[in-house]
Design a protein around this motif. Structure first.
Motif, PDB file in Angstrom:
ATOM      1  N   CYS A 386       0.855  -1.196   0.000  1.00  0.00           N
ATOM      2  CA  CYS A 386       0.000   0.000   0.000  1.00  0.00           C
ATOM      3  C   CYS A 386       0.891   1.246   0.000  1.00  0.00           C
ATOM      4  N   PRO A 387       1.659   1.493  -1.042  1.00  0.00           N
ATOM      5  CA  PRO A 387       2.687   2.542  -1.023  1.00  0.00           C
ATOM      6  C   PRO A 387       2.151   3.957  -0.881  1.00  0.00           C
ATOM      7  N   ASP A 388       0.864   4.157  -1.159  1.00  0.00           N
ATOM      8  CA  ASP A 388       0.316   5.517  -1.091  1.00  0.00           C
ATOM      9  C   ASP A 388      -0.240   5.860   0.287  1.00  0.00           C
ATOM     10  N   LEU A 389      -0.173   4.944   1.246  1.00  0.00           N
ATOM     11  CA  LEU A 389      -0.718   5.212   2.580  1.00  0.00           C
ATOM     12  C   LEU A 389       0.305   5.927   3.456  1.00  0.00           C
ATOM     13  N   ALA A 390      -0.159   6.908   4.225  1.00  0.00           N
ATOM     14  CA  ALA A 390       0.691   7.588   5.203  1.00  0.00           C
ATOM     15  C   ALA A 390       0.654   6.809   6.509  1.00  0.00           C
TER      16      ALA A 390
END
Length: 478
Positions: A386-390
């Motif tokens: 999930c690379p777009d999660l902060a």
């Protein structure tokens, strides 16, 4: 691999438990009967009988040349409660069944990995405590002097709190309630509880919020800031501020030194009380420890330091402690006597022995290494799947937060639970400022589990995020 196994029935149940918890999954190869016999101390014949029972029930299958493997569908059956035989109440007197903790797939915050505690050291501590016999005293009237002395040394060495004289409670919530009552009683200046402001970050610790509301205080919410509570927003009236500066619950921020100093100065100037809940401050990863507010100039007169064994050792001890400002000590003791919320003597004395023997220091060092590794593996797995999660709160503690800006976190939690994973929604910890996200406890999460969870989360988010409309081709110029 399988501690506490004493016979074939124990071994059967332990393997099924591992299948249910996801330690073993469909298709995994189980160690050979020779290896398990060496690991458990059982005879090889006993292990073979356990394998036969598991195979007969369909949990495992043996293939010539391929070893024994977990059968297809075994995970679903184990999680549904299937067993090879009924689990009745044992009739043997004096035999205590081993306790089972939460599933490793339960990532809700609040529970450490109690299996990291050295069993032999803990049993020695319990035996030493039990050897003193029963005192016949009320623990809220005569708290464990051994634990008070041990904690005084521990807090001085680990948190810089010198000359500490901790009061003992059965939980941090009880200590927060006592502090709210004591401040309302002794520093109210004639004001009713409803006129005393209680400042808390939002999202924040719901337990503290419940205690403040039980006391009838005027709750004021402040947005959780990455640098910590901003004293300039608190006004000039004396009140109570609740903070978790070492690892803000639930977002995990660490309060900056400047904000710490400013908050203590505000409390000194206004005659206010700061409740510093150091619930998991024992664990830090690659960052220097920041000073407890109580150690700052003026801190001892206006800061109540609250700690607990729930995260460092185990919540089933039900032991917490509080260092109130001197002026509030007698009122906090009165609250304890009235409400009878001190810890039981045996776990308190056992914890004292665990600390003074040096076992606590060894445990904290080992646990910090393990938790750091598990945290890193979860962060890496989330970054890949999930690379777009902060992700926030990775520098300390036992949990982190994943922020979800474009979907409903309660729906995500429900979808995860349908796959066997449990998490806590960040919005459930919010009061006025709803923040969407997941609060994830990695204390018991293995590396393989971290990868599985991250991929499952990615699949769930694909279904729950709003779909972007297809882009329209540019209109040709006329």
């Amino acid at each position: 691999m399988l501690p506490g196994v004493t016979g074939s029935e124990d071994l059967v149940n332990a393997i099924i438990d591992q299948i249910a918890d996801g330690v073993l999954v469909d298709g995994d190869t189980i160690p050979s009967s020779r290896v398990l016999a060496q690991q458990t101390g059982l005879s090889r014949g006993t292990v073979v009988r356990a394998f036969d029972e598991l195979a007969a029930a369909g949990f495992v299958s043996a293939e010539h040349g391929s070893g024994t493997k977990v059968s297809a569908g075994a995970t679903q059956a184990a999680r549904a409660g299937a067993r090879t035989r009924g689990r009745g109440v044992p009739q043997t007197r004096g035999v205590v069944a081993p306790r089972r903790g939460r599933s490793r797939r339960d990532l809700r915050p609040g529970v450490p990995d109690a299996t990291l505690v050295d069993d032999q050291a803990w049993r020695r501590a319990v035996r030493a405590a039990a050897s003193a016999g029963l005192s016949g005293l009320n623990p809220w009237d005569e708290p464990s002097p051994a634990l008070q002395a041990a904690l005084a040394v521990h807090l001085r060495r680990h948190r810089g709190l010198s000359a500490a004289e901790p009061l003992l409670f059965d939980s941090s919530r009880s200590s927060i309630a006592a502090l709210c009552w004591a401040f309302s009683t002794s520093r109210s200046d004639g004001r009713t509880p409803s006129q005393i402001q209680f400042h808390i970050e939002d999202p924040g610790y719901r337990g503290a919020l419940l205690m403040a509301r039980e006391q009838g205080l005027d709750v004021r919410f402040h947005p959780a800031d990455p640098d910590g509570m901003d004293a300039s927003r608190l006004g000039d009236e004396p009140g109570i501020v609740f903070i978790t500066p070492a690892h803000q619950y639930p977002l995990g921020h660490r309060m900056s030194v400047d904000r710490r100093v400013a908050l203590v100065e505000w409390a000194r100037r206004t005659g206010s009380l700061i409740v510093e809940d150091d619930y998991d401050g024992e664990f830090r990863y690659g960052v220097a420890p920041l000073p407890a507010l109580a150690t700052l100039p003026g801190g001892r007169e206006h800061v109540a330091y609250v700690g607990t064994s729930s995260k460092s050792v185990s919540p089933d001890l039900r032991v917490a402690w509080c260092l109130p400002p001197g002026e509030l000590t007698r009122d906090v003791q009165r609250w304890l006597a009235v409400h009878r919320r001190g810890p039981s003597a045996l776990p308190a004395d056992a914890l004292a022995e665990f600390i003074t023997s040096g076992a606590m220091d060894r445990h904290l060092a080992r646990a910090a290494r393990v938790y750091s590794d598990r945290r890193s593996k979860l962060v890496a797995a989330l970054a890949e799947a999930c690379p777009d999660l902060a992700v926030t709160g990775v520098e300390a503690g036992l949990h982190l937060c994943v922020l979800l800006t474009d979907c409903d976190d309660e729906s995500v939690v429900a979808a995860l639970e349908a796959t066997g994973w449990r998490a806590r929604s960040l919005s459930s910890q919010s009061a006025e400022r709803r923040v969407s996200g997941l609060v994830l406890n990695y204390a018991r999460l293995t590396g393989r589990d971290a990868v599985e969870f991250a991929h499952t989360l990615g699949e769930v988010l694909v279904r729950h995020r709003p779909r972007k409309p297809p882009s329209m081709p540019p209109t040709p110029a006329s």
